[in-house]
Enzyme design. Structure first.
Site, PDB file in Angstrom:
ATOM      1  N   SER A 134       0.859  -1.176   0.000  1.00 57.68           N
ATOM      2  CA  SER A 134       0.000   0.000   0.000  1.00 57.68           C
ATOM      3  C   SER A 134       0.898   1.230   0.000  1.00 57.68           C
ATOM      4  O   SER A 134       1.716   1.398   0.901  1.00 57.68           O
ATOM      5  CB  SER A 134      -0.885  -0.049   1.248  1.00 57.68           C
ATOM      6  OG  SER A 134      -1.648   1.126   1.360  1.00 57.68           O
ATOM      7  N   LEU A 159      -2.570   2.258  -4.471  1.00 56.72           N
ATOM      8  CA  LEU A 159      -2.279   3.681  -4.275  1.00 56.72           C
ATOM      9  C   LEU A 159      -3.348   4.295  -3.392  1.00 56.72           C
ATOM     10  O   LEU A 159      -4.549   4.123  -3.641  1.00 56.72           O
ATOM     11  CB  LEU A 159      -2.265   4.428  -5.611  1.00 56.72           C
ATOM     12  CG  LEU A 159      -1.272   3.963  -6.678  1.00 56.72           C
ATOM     13  CD1 LEU A 159      -1.391   4.871  -7.910  1.00 56.72           C
ATOM     14  CD2 LEU A 159       0.162   3.986  -6.143  1.00 56.72           C
ATOM     15  N   LYS A 160      -2.917   5.037  -2.388  1.00 51.49           N
ATOM     16  CA  LYS A 160      -3.869   5.804  -1.592  1.00 51.49           C
ATOM     17  C   LYS A 160      -4.273   7.015  -2.418  1.00 51.49           C
ATOM     18  O   LYS A 160      -3.401   7.679  -3.029  1.00 51.49           O
ATOM     19  CB  LYS A 160      -3.201   6.251  -0.287  1.00 51.49           C
ATOM     20  CG  LYS A 160      -2.959   5.093   0.682  1.00 51.49           C
ATOM     21  CD  LYS A 160      -4.273   4.567   1.216  1.00 51.49           C
ATOM     22  CE  LYS A 160      -4.049   3.587   2.366  1.00 51.49           C
ATOM     23  NZ  LYS A 160      -5.329   3.072   2.893  1.00 51.49           N
ATOM     24  N   ASN A 199     -10.083   5.605   1.537  1.00 50.81           N
ATOM     25  CA  ASN A 199     -10.372   5.797   2.969  1.00 50.81           C
ATOM     26  C   ASN A 199     -11.468   6.843   3.199  1.00 50.81           C
ATOM     27  O   ASN A 199     -11.296   7.764   3.995  1.00 50.81           O
ATOM     28  CB  ASN A 199      -9.107   6.170   3.757  1.00 50.81           C
ATOM     29  CG  ASN A 199      -8.145   5.005   3.915  1.00 50.81           C
ATOM     30  OD1 ASN A 199      -7.078   5.004   3.303  1.00 50.81           O
ATOM     31  ND2 ASN A 199      -8.530   3.999   4.684  1.00 50.81           N
ATOM     32  N   GLU A 255     -11.283   0.991  -3.491  1.00 50.90           N
ATOM     33  CA  GLU A 255     -11.623   0.641  -2.110  1.00 50.90           C
ATOM     34  C   GLU A 255     -12.186   1.852  -1.370  1.00 50.90           C
ATOM     35  O   GLU A 255     -11.583   2.923  -1.355  1.00 50.90           O
ATOM     36  CB  GLU A 255     -10.323   0.148  -1.439  1.00 50.90           C
ATOM     37  CG  GLU A 255     -10.445  -0.296   0.007  1.00 50.90           C
ATOM     38  CD  GLU A 255      -9.097  -0.804   0.552  1.00 50.90           C
ATOM     39  OE1 GLU A 255      -8.154  -1.064  -0.248  1.00 50.90           O
ATOM     40  OE2 GLU A 255      -8.963  -0.913   1.782  1.00 50.90           O
ATOM     41  N   GLY A 259      -4.465  -4.583   5.767  1.00 50.32           N
ATOM     42  CA  GLY A 259      -3.356  -4.408   6.709  1.00 50.32           C
ATOM     43  C   GLY A 259      -3.563  -3.180   7.565  1.00 50.32           C
ATOM     44  O   GLY A 259      -4.260  -2.240   7.164  1.00 50.32           O
TER      45      GLY A 259
HETATM   46  O1  SMG Z   1      -0.496  -2.634   6.652  1.00 50.07           O
HETATM   47  O2  SMG Z   1       0.353  -2.326   4.676  1.00 50.07           O
HETATM   48  C1  SMG Z   1      -0.385  -1.994   5.605  1.00 50.07           C
HETATM   49  C2  SMG Z   1      -1.228  -0.758   5.423  1.00 50.07           C
HETATM   50  C3  SMG Z   1      -2.337  -1.014   4.481  1.00 50.07           C
HETATM   51  O3  SMG Z   1      -3.340   0.858   3.471  1.00 50.07           O
HETATM   52  C4  SMG Z   1      -3.339   0.114   4.421  1.00 50.07           C
HETATM   53  N1  SMG Z   1      -4.219   0.223   5.420  1.00 50.07           N
HETATM   54  O4  SMG Z   1      -7.416   1.580   4.683  1.00 50.07           O
HETATM   55  O5  SMG Z   1      -6.547  -0.237   4.074  1.00 50.07           O
HETATM   56  C5  SMG Z   1      -6.475   0.815   4.701  1.00 50.07           C
HETATM   57  C6  SMG Z   1      -5.240   1.212   5.486  1.00 50.07           C
HETATM   58  C7  SMG Z   1      -5.610   1.486   6.906  1.00 50.07           C
HETATM   59  C8  SMG Z   1      -4.498   2.009   7.742  1.00 50.07           C
HETATM   60  S1  SMG Z   1      -3.970   3.603   7.360  1.00 50.07           S
HETATM   61  C9  SMG Z   1      -5.286   4.661   7.767  1.00 50.07           C
HETATM   62 MG    MG Z   2      -8.572   0.557   3.189  1.00 52.64          MG
END
Ligand code: SMG
Ligand code: MG
Length: 370
Positions: free
Chosen positions: A136, A163-164, A192, A215, A292
């Site tokens: 991520s 990608l966020k 998110n 997502e 995760g």
């Molecule tokens: O553990 O590699 C990891 C992080 C994965 O992006 C990740 N988690 O929304 O899926 C999600 C985020 C939540 C944690 S950050 C707000």
């Molecule tokens: Mg997520």
């Protein structure tokens, strides 16, 4: 099984690089670990994935500690027939607080399975000895910085890139990654909850990039807008924050709010509820993958056991230890050809190493048990 002693450890691990999402920036992972000793003399470990602030979810670390001490442990220690399988039912009178409950259930599972000499993977029904994993990638200050980061992860062998995204950081970064690395890279995005119903038309533009999924674009309780997007977009919609139980998963699927589910044991109250979600999705032909929460090696080990179940058909957010930490509190998980090995020892198959734990330790709370 009877609980004889519980220590709650708070650990802080600096991240190798800041992790920015639409809900904030993290530079450290502060985690709450549950170390539980039973009357058999076995120790079980659990990890609570609540973060310091209630920004991804309503739970937060010091609140989880309080709930575990004051409300969860008393109901568990009072029960003469305590088992990991009964823990969720026993903890039901405490409303919500799923991340806290999941941590306690994980420690009970670890202790029980260690004693029985069975791995969590076997107990859950794993069918693989290793699983392909993804990474991520946080929001960056520039496209150049992003491309450099993705290049490094692809070079390391990761099986897919997530990608966020957020408004102002969506189409361009996705286009840049596609242009630079080509269409063969498995690519997905995670918002998110950063978008609102007015963004439906904008989000449809993501269809140009052949993404595996999008997502959680909208608020956790807004299944309706997710369903409207799913009906208008070719890219599969996946839910994370919206799904806090197997029942939620059924509701979301019935409403057409998603066609893929991100399964995070902490978010849904434990590994046993996570398996239920896997089972119902598998029966419905819905792909799932393991999310995760920047876990330490403890949570990572347990997540790998879960991700080895047959319905986990997409790579999870379960990266190698080095993607997160300079030094984990367990032996590090190392990428081998884009995969991580599923621990096969009893219980979660791993425990903190004394030096690693000591290096990260902030506080230890010995919980007085009634
Ligand atoms: O553990 O590699 C990891 C992080 C994965 O992006 C990740 N988690 O929304 O899926 C999600 C985020 C939540 C944690 S950050 C707000
Ligand atoms: Mg997520």
């Amino acid at each position: 099984m009877k609980i004889e002693q519980v220590a709650l450890h708070e650990v802080a691990l600096p991240l190798v690089s800041p992790f920015r999402t639409s809900v904030g920036v993290q530079e450290h992972r502060v985690a709450l670990l549950v170390e539980l000793r039973t009357d058999d003399g076995v120790t079980g470990w659990g990890e609570c994935v609540a973060e310091e602030d209630p920004s991804y979810a309503s739970e937060y670390l010091s609140g989880a500690r309080e709930v575990i001490r004051r409300f969860l442990l008393p109901v568990l220690t009072a029960d003469p027939r305590l088992s990991a399988a009964r823990a969720a039912e026993l903890m039901k009178p405490v409303r919500g607080h799923r991340m806290a409950k999941a941590a306690v259930e994980m420690a009970l599972l670890d202790a029980e399975l260690r004693r029985a000499g069975i791995s969590l993977a076997e107990h859950l029904g794993a069918v693989r000895e290793s699983v392909p994993v993804g990474v991520s990638v946080g929001i960056m200050d520039s496209l150049d910085e992003l491309i450099t980061a993705v290049d490094g992860y692809l070079g390391a062998g990761y099986a897919r890139i997530k990608l966020k995204i957020e408004p102002g950081w969506d189409l361009e970064p996705v286009a840049a990654v596609r242009e630079t690395f080509g269409s063969a890279v498995a690519l997905q995005v995670d918002a998110n909850t950063a978008y609102s119903p007015v963004d439906l038309a904008h989000l449809r533009k993501l269809d140009a990039f052949g993404l595996t999924l999008i997502e959680q674009p909208f608020a956790p309780d807004d299944l309706e807008t997710h369903a409207r997007l799913a009906a208008r977009i070719d890219t599969p919609v996946c839910l994370d924050e919206s799904i806090t139980s197997a029942r939620d998963a059924v509701t979301a699927l019935r409403q057409g709010a998603c066609s893929i589910v991100n399964v995070k044991p902490g978010r849904v109250g434990g590994y046993l509820e996570a398996r239920r979600i896997h089972d119902l999705c598998q029966a419905a032909g819905v792909p799932v993958w393991c999310g995760g929460m920047l876990e330490t090696g403890l949570g990572r080990a347990a997540n790998l056991a879960l991700a080895a179940l047959p319905g986990f058909t997409l790579p999870g957010d379960i990266s190698a230890s080095a993607r997160y930490f300079h030094r984990d509190i367990t032996d590090p998980f190392v990428l081998e050809g884009g995969r991580l090995r599923v621990p096969s020892g009893p219980g979660i198959g791993i425990a903190p190493d004394a030096a690693g734990l000591a290096a990260a330790l902030v506080t230890t709370d010995l919980v007085p048990l009634g």
